[in-house]
Each structure stands twice: as C-alpha cells, then as structure tokens.
Enzyme design. Sequence first.
Site, PDB file in Angstrom:
ATOM      1  N   CYS A 117       7.150  -0.978  -6.194  1.00  0.00           N
ATOM      2  CA  CYS A 117       5.418  -0.528  -5.813  1.00  0.00           C
ATOM      3  C   CYS A 117       5.053  -1.714  -6.126  1.00  0.00           C
ATOM      4  O   CYS A 117       3.637  -1.432  -6.656  1.00  0.00           O
ATOM      5  CB  CYS A 117       4.984   0.618  -6.873  1.00  0.00           C
ATOM      6  SG  CYS A 117       6.314   1.928  -6.874  1.00  0.00           S
ATOM      7  N   SER A 118       4.803  -2.803  -6.054  1.00  0.00           N
ATOM      8  CA  SER A 118       4.711  -3.737  -5.973  1.00  0.00           C
ATOM      9  C   SER A 118       4.391  -4.417  -5.154  1.00  0.00           C
ATOM     10  O   SER A 118       4.411  -4.542  -3.863  1.00  0.00           O
ATOM     11  CB  SER A 118       5.556  -4.824  -6.560  1.00  0.00           C
ATOM     12  OG  SER A 118       4.876  -6.329  -7.020  1.00  0.00           O
TER      13      SER A 118
END
Length: 724
Positions: free
Chosen positions: A443-444
């Site tokens: 989720c970067s």
Amino acid sequence: MPILRSSLVSSNSSGSDISVIPIMTFSNETVSSQKSSTSLAEKNGYQDSVYLNAANIFQGIHNEKPQDKILVKYGNGPLPPLPDFKDEHFQRLSYELAFSALKYQDVLENILIDSGIYPIQSISDELTSLVVVMLYDLQDRKFEARCNIDDDEPIPEVQEVERYLCSFKTKLAAALARCRIKHDALSIEHILPETIRRQEQRASVLPLYAWANTLKASLEEIHSSLQKEGFTQVESISNFGGYSYCLDMHCEDVLIFPSFLKEHLLTLELFTNQKLLFQDKSRSLAVHSVKALLNMDDDILVAHMGSWLTVAHMSALTNQQTSKVFVCGVKSTAKEAELKSLFAQMECKNIELIREDFANIEPTDNKLQKVKVILLLPRCSGLGVSNPIEFILNEHEDAELLRDLSQGSVAEDKLNMLAQQQFEELTHAMQFTKAQAVVYCTCSVYPEENEVVVNKALTSGAEGTKAQPYKLCPPVLPLCCKSEINSSEANFFKQEPSDISNGCFIAVLTRERDPSESVSVKDVLARAAAKGLLEGIDLAKPPKKEEKKKKKQKVTQPKAASKEAVIQSKIQEFLNREMKSTTVSPDSSVSNITTTVSQTVSQTNGSIVLKKTAKPHSNPSLPVMAKNSLTSSMQKAFERQRNIRKSKPEDRVMILKPVEIVLPPVMMPYFNPQGNKSEISSNHYYYRWVGAKRGMVSPSTSKKLIKSKEPSSASPAKHAHPWL
C-alpha cells in the site's frame, strides 16, 4: 484577519470567558460529520479508559526531537495499568484520539509553553502524553467540561489532569488564538501540511468495501437480503444516494457502500453472521490475483499473518476439499486457538497455521510441496492509505504507521530499511522450487518499495540455476481506467490514492515455462475447472462395457479414497472417454485411405464410373508409376507414426472435432487419339471428405466421391473456387 485580532484583544483585555471567542478552536465546523466515527454527542468527551489508552498509544508513536529542540519531556516510565479494550468501537476511539494528538503534537506543545502552564510541577513527565491527549480533546470541545459521561471506573490520573487543564483553560485558549494568528489560519487544520489535509479529505468520503463470504451465502442470497432491507443496487459509486450499493469492477464478490451507512450496516444480519465483511479493497485485489493463478488442487502460502480477514477471503475463493491455505507467523497458542475459532465461524476448513516466520521456513519443507502460489504482503510505509485507523484495526498493522502518516512522508533511512526487508522476503519466496507464482502487494506510493524491489529481485537470480527463472506477468485483474492501463504497460497493477480507494501496488511474478515440458489435456481441464469454466458441461455416461470394467477394477482398488482422488478420477474418466471415442486405428486409417486413393475416375459416354482397380491407359508419353507406390509410401508413413507412438507412450491423442474438407478440383489426364501429347480434361471432379461421427477424419460413408462438373463458360464465376 481583523476579526481574529479584535477577538484576541477582547479576550486579553477583559479577561472574559472563552465563550466570547468561539471561533478560536481546533474544530473545523465545515468538515462533514462523516469524517470519523466520533459523532456530535461524543464531543462531550470520552470515558477515562479511552483517554488512558490513547495516551499509551501516543507514548509509543510520538515524534522524538533532537536533544537541543526538546520543549516538552514525555518521560520513559510506564503509564498506569491499561484496561482491556471493551470492543472495536472503544478501540477505534482510542486510536483516533491518539492520531489526532500526534498530528498536532507541535501545536499542542507550543500551546503548553506559550500559556505558561508547563512545566507542570504536580504532574510527572510520565503523564505528559496524557496531558497532550486530553488537551487536544479539551480544545475540540471548545474548552467545555465533560458531561453525561457514564464512567464505571474513574481513573485518578485522568481526573487529576482534567482538573489541572480546566483551571487554566483561559490561558490555553489565548495561546491557541495566538498560534492561529501566527500561521494566518482560519482553522487549526490549515496549519497541517497539504498532504495531510488531502489525506483527511479522502478519508472523509472514502466508501466502504465488503467482500461476500460465499461459504455461508451466495451472491444471489446477499443481493436478495439487501433488497429486503431497503437497499438499491446502482451502477457505480457516482450514483450513490441513500440506501444504495454497487458491485466492484475488479472483484466480482466485493460490494461497495457509502461511508455514512457503516453504523447501520453493522447491525444487519449479513454482517453479524459474517456473510459480508468490511476490508480494504487492496487486500481483495491481492487475493483475487492469487485466485487467477490457481489450478483446482493447488495450495497457497500466505507469508504474513496480518489480518485474519485476508486469510478467510483466500479460503473462501478456493476449493475446501482439494486446496490448502498455509499461514505463517502464528506463534502463540492462544492466538492459534482464537484464529481457529474465527475460521470455524466463517466455515473455512482448509486453513493450516504455521508457527514459524516466513523467513525461517525452508523452501524444501515437505508440507509445502503442493504450494503453487505465494501471497506476499510485506510491511510497508503505507503512505497510500487514506484511512489509517481502519487499516490498522482491520489489518493488524503496527501503530507506528500513524507516525509517518501524521507527517505525510517517510524518513529516508526507514524507507531504505523497509525496502531491504521487502527484497529479502521476495527473494526468499522465489526460492520455493515447487511454487510457480508470487503475488507481491503493498500500500505504498514509493517506487523504492514497489517497482525497484521487484526488478531488483528478478535480476538477483534467487531462483537458483536448476529452477526456471521468474518473469513479470501482466496484471491478471481487469483494467478499468486509464491509469491502470498505463501502469500495466510495465506489467504492474497500480491504484493511486483517491476519493474512492486507497493506494495499491501489485506485481505478479510467474516462472518461465520449461520448453521441454508439454501441457497435458488434464492440466488444461484442471485449470478450467478451477476457474469454473466447466460448469454446466454434462459429462455423458460411459458405455456399459466401460462401466463393467470399472466395477472389476474397483473390486481390487482400496475402498478408502480421498475427496481429491474422487475429483481427479472424474477428470481422468472424462479424458479417457474422449480419447477412446476419438482414437484412430492406424491400420484402419491406412486401409481406408489407400482404398480411396486407389479408386480412379474414368469418363464413359459422359457418365462417371467408379472402379477400385482401374488401370490408366497405356501411353508411352505419360510418366510411368510403379504399382501401389502411393499405397506403399503411405503405409510407411503411418508405420513411422506408429513407431513414434510406441516410443512415446506418454503422448496424448488430441480430441478432434468432425470436419468437412473439400479438396481442390482433380484434373485427370487422358490420351488424345489424334496425337501423342496428353491433354487435360475439361471436366473437373471434386472430392469431398467429411468427418466421421466419432471424430475420425475419413471419407464419407454414404458417398465416397461426389461428382460436380465444372460450370459452363456462360457462368464462369459461379464456382470459381468451390474448395474455399
């Protein structure tokens, strides 16, 4: 800002109550009430246990400053014993209060210093975290006292800090007003960095994603239940209004709801009975990417025991009898018992928990030899998440994620550390020789944690020299917007943080196929069955002779057979019937073909006569052909094919469909009695070959040859190419 200055002068000169300047507060009254779970009624304050739990969270995640810039000391001693979280709502309130205090840590510290009430002689440094947390809540309530609080267990430390802050509320309000004027801010939220404000705005409108537990209810039953509850299905999120929902475009079992309906949805039977479960969409995308790579009896390895929701969703999408879902990192016995109870409630029966961490598991572990896909959800910076509280609670992430999100960025040294850990975990996954694919999801928003890690792992040679190397596979999910299509050009799936979803990055690594290996029909059917492509296909019953043979074989076979063996036998049974029905006998094929080819056509008084042993006219000008030369050559060709079949018994006979082949016109030479030269007959004959009933390619049984004279010159284009 004349209004702010006049209010400030009035406050300082008259010493009037703080209610004279109601605009001097943190609260931004223009923000929607949907921003968090805190309702207007909760502006009256929280229970003492919420303050203490929030202070404990803040103590562990607050930003530590250099020694020469420390204004407020937080101490190193422990806080008073913490009460257990009563429920998820209580836990969410504690995290929200701690995160809010963290975002405004610098502002709150300046207010304490500027007001002159710090250092606090009567309160130890160990309680400074409690002071900061309660100061944020006090200004959020416009410095009004708590009321109507049903607190069963008052905590002395909380009561003491509250009395101290309320005794200096006028000075604290004045310091807050000066801080706002200094930053020329309409509200205290405008002091935050732009990235934080955008993240808060996205979080306020982010819809709710819930996946359907098809082990307990079908999608049709879920839709019917929602309709009975007054919900209406709409086309997309843009059509939301009232009690509405829509289907996700990437995952067929994911439903989307407006955010303001969460409290109501949690009371529905669909959610209380775990038929629908809320979870961030990024995890559903990762799970569906794994599903797209599975055969019917493949096992899956989940590298991290993050959220039990992810594991349960993976189990719901797999075959409960033939596939297993292994989960790493369940260390404690109590945690294992808790998870087994949850999975039993979800009716997930194919999950196996492993005590070891993923990094400590040997790729040659015997129980993991059927694992074909590894799901890797490594720890990441999480800067693509807009609603961090929900993400931490649902995914069981570390609360330190809040520290980076409160700043809107990640320190370079921490980013490098995370990237190195991700690289090591990805290369370890590539060393499992039996695995055929790895799904990597974060989720970067940083390329250092996404593309850079994946490309570095692909060039590292972690697979070894004996195994087939990995390559990037194009996204296996539907591409629904331009940005997804653009990112797919590099074989990645990316979603940027937006008002409708959190950020997500997915890379699918698959092994290059060994050119020496051939894909069998059984493998193709197994993959089709896993994807549900064989549903509705009626497998005809085998002939009675085959049933008798199978009954005899069953007498000698052991009675105990696993469910997996039953399914595999059905597939094999289907293949055997198809192959028997389409098996071509070499001898019969040769005889049929040679017999047909040996027939010749002669023209007698305008009629066609078929002769099996017709001989050509003797003409020395024509080339002489040896007797039965064509037949002998074809027999040799079929003999070679028979030998090849015998030497490679593992080859499979392809299933042929009935076909009809029209050959080009055959022009028979004939002898011209007026001269020695051979001429071509003006009458053309067409030979039609039709497929047999059971898939064999053979001449038509009704008519071996079909005559069709060439059309006259009056209509030359009518049958120009009849064989096409």
